[in-house]
Scaffold this motif. Structure first.
Motif, PDB file in Angstrom:
ATOM      1  N   ASP A 565      -6.746   6.134  -6.666  1.00  0.00           N
ATOM      2  CA  ASP A 565      -5.616   5.420  -6.080  1.00  0.00           C
ATOM      3  C   ASP A 565      -4.752   6.376  -5.263  1.00  0.00           C
ATOM      4  N   GLU A 566      -4.514   7.579  -5.787  1.00  0.00           N
ATOM      5  CA  GLU A 566      -3.730   8.565  -5.068  1.00  0.00           C
ATOM      6  C   GLU A 566      -4.452   9.014  -3.798  1.00  0.00           C
ATOM      7  N   ASP A 569      -4.218   6.421  -1.228  1.00  0.00           N
ATOM      8  CA  ASP A 569      -2.869   6.417  -0.657  1.00  0.00           C
ATOM      9  C   ASP A 569      -2.754   7.487   0.434  1.00  0.00           C
ATOM     10  N   ILE A 572      -4.813   6.172   3.533  1.00  0.00           N
ATOM     11  CA  ILE A 572      -4.255   4.993   4.208  1.00  0.00           C
ATOM     12  C   ILE A 572      -2.844   5.275   4.740  1.00  0.00           C
ATOM     13  N   ASN A 573      -1.986   5.753   3.844  1.00  0.00           N
ATOM     14  CA  ASN A 573      -0.591   5.940   4.248  1.00  0.00           C
ATOM     15  C   ASN A 573      -0.366   7.275   4.954  1.00  0.00           C
ATOM     16  N   GLY A 574      -1.227   8.273   4.664  1.00  0.00           N
ATOM     17  CA  GLY A 574      -1.042   9.588   5.289  1.00  0.00           C
ATOM     18  C   GLY A 574      -1.361   9.584   6.774  1.00  0.00           C
ATOM     19  N   LYS A 576      -0.327   7.554   8.927  1.00  0.00           N
ATOM     20  CA  LYS A 576       0.834   7.127   9.705  1.00  0.00           C
ATOM     21  C   LYS A 576       1.694   8.305  10.117  1.00  0.00           C
ATOM     22  N   LYS A 577       1.581   9.434   9.417  1.00  0.00           N
ATOM     23  CA  LYS A 577       2.453  10.561   9.679  1.00  0.00           C
ATOM     24  C   LYS A 577       1.928  11.416  10.810  1.00  0.00           C
TER      25      LYS A 577
END
Length: 577
Positions: A565-566, A569, A572-574, A576-577
């Motif tokens: 899960d980490e 994350d 997927i979310n990294g 965007k940076k």
């Protein structure tokens, strides 16, 4: 394909497998004290790996595993130990049944004791000796009459108690028939349930445990043979088919099965035939189950039916022939198929009825031996039909004659009880012509205590004339010293006291044998049960250890999911940076 989602699926499968394993462990712990329960084990295996050889995947670094799954949940059971336990159950059941009733026979015989037959026999002959010292005394005569009456009362009571005990054993057989049929119906139902679950691809572990427990209980009743069939089914038969073409009690294919019915009464009719009444499946709660068949029976056939009482029947309880066809009325004894197991409680209860009949016959022989010998000397005649002025001392209380005396009907002549002065103590066969103080006949009767009588040859049809006819080992002859007729000893005979002592000794031997066999087989069964428990029983320590193992594995798989899960994350979310 490999990747984070593949790792996620592997961990999910791992958690699911460990959870099911915990469920099995929980089930084992919950049933740790359940009778007949066999511990279960979850068998794990790897799932189909990723990267199986194909046109699109010919070369690679190696197959990637896809996780774990529960392949089966099996129970731990040793079939050979089950076989040994059931075999020993049959032997134990047989001798437990025998011990149960033989011990009660010992209680009825009441030996040694102050009120038993042996002691009363001694008192009877002692009273005759005392009477020879005071032949004119009415008190001494009364003592003879009363001591003799005490003896006959005890013989009557022993006879009646033995016959009552035989009736009790038959009641136990009847209840066993009802219980056995109930077990067989449950087994048949469980058998079909096991097969249906197997057809669905599952393991009916708990159903098979219940079935095995019932089979264990059934093996105490009689010897059984089990044939394993497809899909977990079992065919159960008796060790001895007793001549039945089909002796299947439980069938895996729901085929033609057998049950047992109970003979409640065997009544002789005026025409010499017998009405044999049985109840279907032993169920006597309703008259609808009552069936009466008329047939001829010779003495041996009557004895077999009386001691057996259990008939082979179809699944509805109708008595059947060897080929399975229902017996019609009237019938012959050859039509009946008696169930005569070679092991188990039923065999014990049936065999002990033969023992009771033998002891009753021996008591009847003792009663006749006492009556024939004392009556012969008291009357001076070897034939009971000869008319004399001296009354017979012992009579059949039902007929008032000496004919067909048994231990159940032997009694003192009422005339002697009412007037002890009618006891003949002197030489003359007419008591009124004896000289005062003549004690010769009383001495002769007292001396019968040491006369060896051929009692063992006495049977139901033996008469005094037949017993003392001169061609036998005992006969009436004149004693030159006493001047009265007395009985000569038989070289192969026994005194009445030693004859009864022999009866008691044989009974003690049979009882001790039964007790020893039961004790030995209880010890052997305890060892077998311990071995079976060590394999099939639930060990709480072991289950707790498994529980901790599965718990840690579950937590580790959960940690993998958390890690994935980490990582997801980050992916997927990294971005965007």
């Amino acid at each position: 394909m490999s990747g984070l989602f593949s790792t996620f699926n592997v961990a999910t499968r791992g958690m699911s497998a460990q959870q099911k394993a915990l469920d099995v462990t929980s089930h084992n712990i919950a049933n740790a004290n359940t009778e007949g329960y066999s511990r279960q084990r979850a068998t794990m295996e790897t799932t189909r790996p990723f990267g199986m050889p194909s046109m699109n995947n010919a070369v690679g670094p190696g197959q990637l595993g896809t996780g774990v799954q529960i392949s089966s949940i099996t129970r731990i059971r040793d079939g050979f130990l089950d076989y040994q336990v059931r075999t020993e159950n049959g032997t134990k059941g047989k001798y437990e049944g025998r011990e149960k009733f033989l011990s009660q026979i010992e209680g009825i015989m009441n030996e040694p004791s102050d009120t038993g037959v042996s002691n009363l026999l001694g008192k009877v002959f002692s009273s005759w000796t005392d009477l020879s010292l005071h032949p004119e005394s009415s008190n001494s005569r009364t003592v003879v009459a009363q001591q003799s009456k005490a003896l006959t009362d005890e013989l009557n009571n022993t006879y009646n108690q033995l016959n009552k005990l035989k009736g009790n054993s038959q009641e136990v057989i009847k209840q066993d028939v009802v219980d056995i049929n109930g077990m067989l119906n449950q087994l048949n139902e469980l058998n079909q349930q096991v097969i249906s679950v197997k057809v669905g691809g599952n393991e009916p572990n708990d159903l098979m445990d219940r079935r095995d427990l019932l089979v264990d209980q059934l093996s105490l009743k009689f010897g059984i043979t089990i044939n394993k069939k497809a899909l977990g089914g079992e065919d159960i038969k008796t060790d001895d088919a007793c001549g039945m073409e089909n002796a299947c009690l439980v069938s895996s294919n729901s085929g033609d099965i057998r049950r047992f019915s109970y003979v409640s009464s065997i009544n002789k009719k005026e025409d010499g035939t017998y009405d044999v009444t049985y109840y279907k499946n032993g169920d006597m709660s309703t008259n609808k189950n009552e069936v009466t068949i008329n047939m001829k029976l010779d003495p041996d056939e009557y004895k077999s039916l009386d001691q057996g009482r259990v008939l082979w029947a179809d699944k509805d309880g109708n008595a059947i022939k060897a080929d399975g066809s229902i017996i019609e009325n009237p019938a012959t004894f050859a039509d009946l198929k008696l169930f005569t197991p070679i092991m188990g409680e039923l065999n014990g209860y049936m065999s002990v009825q033969g023992d009771i009949d033998n002891y009753v016959d021996q008591l009847n022989g003792l009663a006749k031996g006492i009556a024939f010998s004392i009556n012969a000397v008291h009357s001076g005649e070897s034939d009971a039909t000869t008319t004399t002025l001296t009354p017979d001392f012992f009579l059949n209380k039902d007929t008032g004659k000496e004919e067909e005396i048994t231990a159940g009907n032997i009694s003192i002549n009422p005339d002697i009880i009412n007037d002890p002065m009618k006891i003949n103590t002197g030489i003359n066969n007419d008591p009124s012509k004896n000289a005062p103080g003549d004690e010769k006949r009383a001495l002769a009767i007292a001396g019968l205590k040491d006369v060896r009588l051929d009692i063992q040859s006495i049977n139901k049809t033996t008469t005094r004339a037949g017993f003392l006819d001169g061609t036998k080992k005992n006969k009436v002859s004149l004693d030159p010293v006493l001047g009265v007729n007395t009985i000569t000893s038989s070289v192969d005979g026994m005194t009445v006291s030693s004859y009864f002592t022999g009866i008691v000794a044989r009974l003690a031997g049979q009882t001790q044998e039964a007790k020893k066999v039961v004790t030995n087989h209880e010890s052997l069964l305890a060892q077998l049960e311990e071995s079976r428990t060590s394999i099939s029983g639930v060990s709480l320590d072991e289950e707790i250890a498994n529980m901790v193992q599965y718990q840690h594995a579950y937590q580790a798989n959960a940690k993998i999911i958390s890690t994935v899960d980490e990582l997801l994350d980050v992916v997927i979310n990294g971005l965007k940076k």
